[in-house]
Write an enzyme that holds these catalytic residues in place. Structure first.
Site, mmCIF file in Angstrom:
data_model
loop_
_atom_site.group_PDB
_atom_site.id
_atom_site.type_symbol
_atom_site.label_atom_id
_atom_site.label_comp_id
_atom_site.label_asym_id
_atom_site.label_seq_id
_atom_site.Cartn_x
_atom_site.Cartn_y
_atom_site.Cartn_z
ATOM 1 N N GLY A 29 1.282 0.162 13.195
ATOM 2 C CA GLY A 29 1.882 0.746 11.996
ATOM 3 C C GLY A 29 2.307 -0.295 10.982
ATOM 4 O O GLY A 29 3.063 0.002 10.054
ATOM 5 N N SER A 51 -2.280 -3.670 10.011
ATOM 6 C CA SER A 51 -3.178 -4.749 10.444
ATOM 7 C C SER A 51 -4.582 -4.555 9.871
ATOM 8 O O SER A 51 -5.268 -5.537 9.565
ATOM 9 C CB SER A 51 -3.227 -4.837 11.973
ATOM 10 O OG SER A 51 -3.649 -3.616 12.518
ATOM 11 N N ASP A 73 -1.027 0.524 1.967
ATOM 12 C CA ASP A 73 -1.131 -0.719 2.736
ATOM 13 C C ASP A 73 -1.742 -1.842 1.908
ATOM 14 O O ASP A 73 -1.253 -2.982 1.905
ATOM 15 C CB ASP A 73 -1.956 -0.490 4.006
ATOM 16 C CG ASP A 73 -1.319 0.544 4.921
ATOM 17 O OD1 ASP A 73 -0.177 0.950 4.648
ATOM 18 O OD2 ASP A 73 -1.968 0.948 5.896
#
Ligand code: GLA
Length: 381
Positions: free
Chosen positions: A125, A128, A173
């Site tokens: 989470g 990556s 992200d």
């Protein structure tokens, strides 16, 4: 090597490449940090606001042109080779996806070999996947002497993950990994695409992560279902962003009960993210921690993406004096918990969190600058 790039990790990435592919051309290297959401989970695909940081754990890569006309990706003693860069369902998919995404933008990219080394746990989470894709994209651009704006780099990385690998993720992200400021958090508005930096005001307040060891899968059925339920609810209410949701409209609409809960989550979570940014601005650690804990309860009860293991680690952290708040991080269905804690309480918090999940791996997380700061030779201002 770029500014701030951890030398040992970069060396390990070069070693991974040379162990699998032998000595060859001098590789181009890059390092990208992971991302930790402070408040604002599962709202990026609903046009919400997210308060997040890039973290001081990440992924280093070494990239060179292939001398064999075969692609190679090597990580942690594993290596895969193939004739095409497209995904086949192995560890090379994310490492090679930038080749396809950059070619789709019209760049001429040779066949490449990639070595990978990480201090960021995979599937926890902490983004990556985005860190790997952004690092490889940056190293390829560096190898070619090309540059991109931060927005274009984020678009390439998102396209690599979404269109090439096929993961239905939002923009969070990639934006966090690239745009995070030096020494602060990023308040990202996923409706307008705008962002604001908020300095991290404390030396003595850190985040403790605890990886439950259960790997989540962002491409999995449940993530996709949450996204579809949320989008169908927004459409039913005639809005495109959860920032435009109001409780009476949700209450009075004829909705599937699960869809109603999803809308209640995204409405509350985007507001909490904005409040969390305010708490950070006024150095109010208790308020920020309280909002993180409220985020966890909402993810557990309304968005239904937590697990008993994550809940147990959150409870254990909150019982430790000095812990201001704790929550699951990322998509959920496994992965890690992060706790906001004063450094005096950090050791006790780490022990309590590890014990609550049978000795799970714990680590400290601090804000890190994103790629736009770390790689000014590649990311144009
Ligand atoms: C994953 C996705 C992001 C975001 C988070 C949840 O990390 O990649 O786009 O949806 O989950 O906030």
């Amino acid at each position: 090597m770029s500014i701030g790039e951890p030398y040992d990790l970069t060396t390990a990435a070069v070693q991974a490449l040379e162990e699998a592919g032998g000595a060859g051309a001098l590789p181009a290297t890059a390092w990208a940090p992971g991302r930790c959401t402070l408040v604002g989970e599962h709202v990026d695909y609903a046009g919400g606001q997210v308060l997040c940081i890039a973290v001081d754990r990440g992924i280093a890569v070494a990239v060179r042109p292939s001398a064999t006309a075969r692609y190679l990706a090597a990580s942690g003693g594993l290596a895969v080779t193939r004739r095409d860069a497209g995904p086949v369902g192995d560890i090379g998919d994310r490492a090679l996806a930038p080749v396809v995404a950059l070619r789709n933008r019209g760049l001429s990219i040779p066949t490449i070999e990639v070595g990978i080394a990480a201090t960021l746990p995979a599937g926890a989470g902490l983004a990556s996947s985005a860190a790997l894709i952004v690092a490889v994209t940056t190293a390829i651009l560096r190898m070619l002497g090309e540059t991109l704006t931060a927005r274009d780099l984020a678009a390439v990385a998102l396209s690599a993950e979404r269109d090439v690998v096929g993961v239905p993720c939002g923009p969070l992200d990639q934006r966090a990994v690239i745009d995070a400021p030096n020494g602060g958090a990023l308040l990202l508005d996923c409706r307008s695409g705008g962002e604001t930096s908020v300095p991290w005001p404390w030396a003595e307040v850190i985040l403790i992560g605890c990886d439950t060891g259960v790997q989540h899968d962002v491409g999995g059925v449940e993530y996709r279902r949450r996204r579809e339920e949320t989008e169908s609810g927004l459409e039913a209410l005639g809005v495109t962003s959860c920032q435009d949701l109001r409780a009476p409209a949700i209450d009075s609409a004829v909705l599937d009960p699960a869809v109603r809960r999803r809308l209640q989550h995204v409405m509350g979570e985007t507001r909490r993210a904005a409040e969390a940014a305010e708490a950070l601005r006024r150095s109010d650690v208790d308020a920020l921690g309280g909002l993180m804990s409220a985020s966890h309860r909402s993810l557990r009860d309304l968005h239904e993406v937590s697990t008993p293991a994550l809940d147990a680690v959150v409870s254990a952290a909150l019982a430790v004096p000095g812990c201001a708040g704790a929550r699951m991080v990322g998509a959920g269905f496994g992965g890690a918990v992060v706790a906001l804690v004063t450094s005096a309480g950090a050791a006790a918090c780490r022990s309590a969190m590890a014990a609550a999940c049978g000795g799970g791996r714990t680590f400290e997380l601090r804000p890190s600058p994103g790629l736009a700061v770390l790689a000014p030779d590649v990311v144009r201002g």
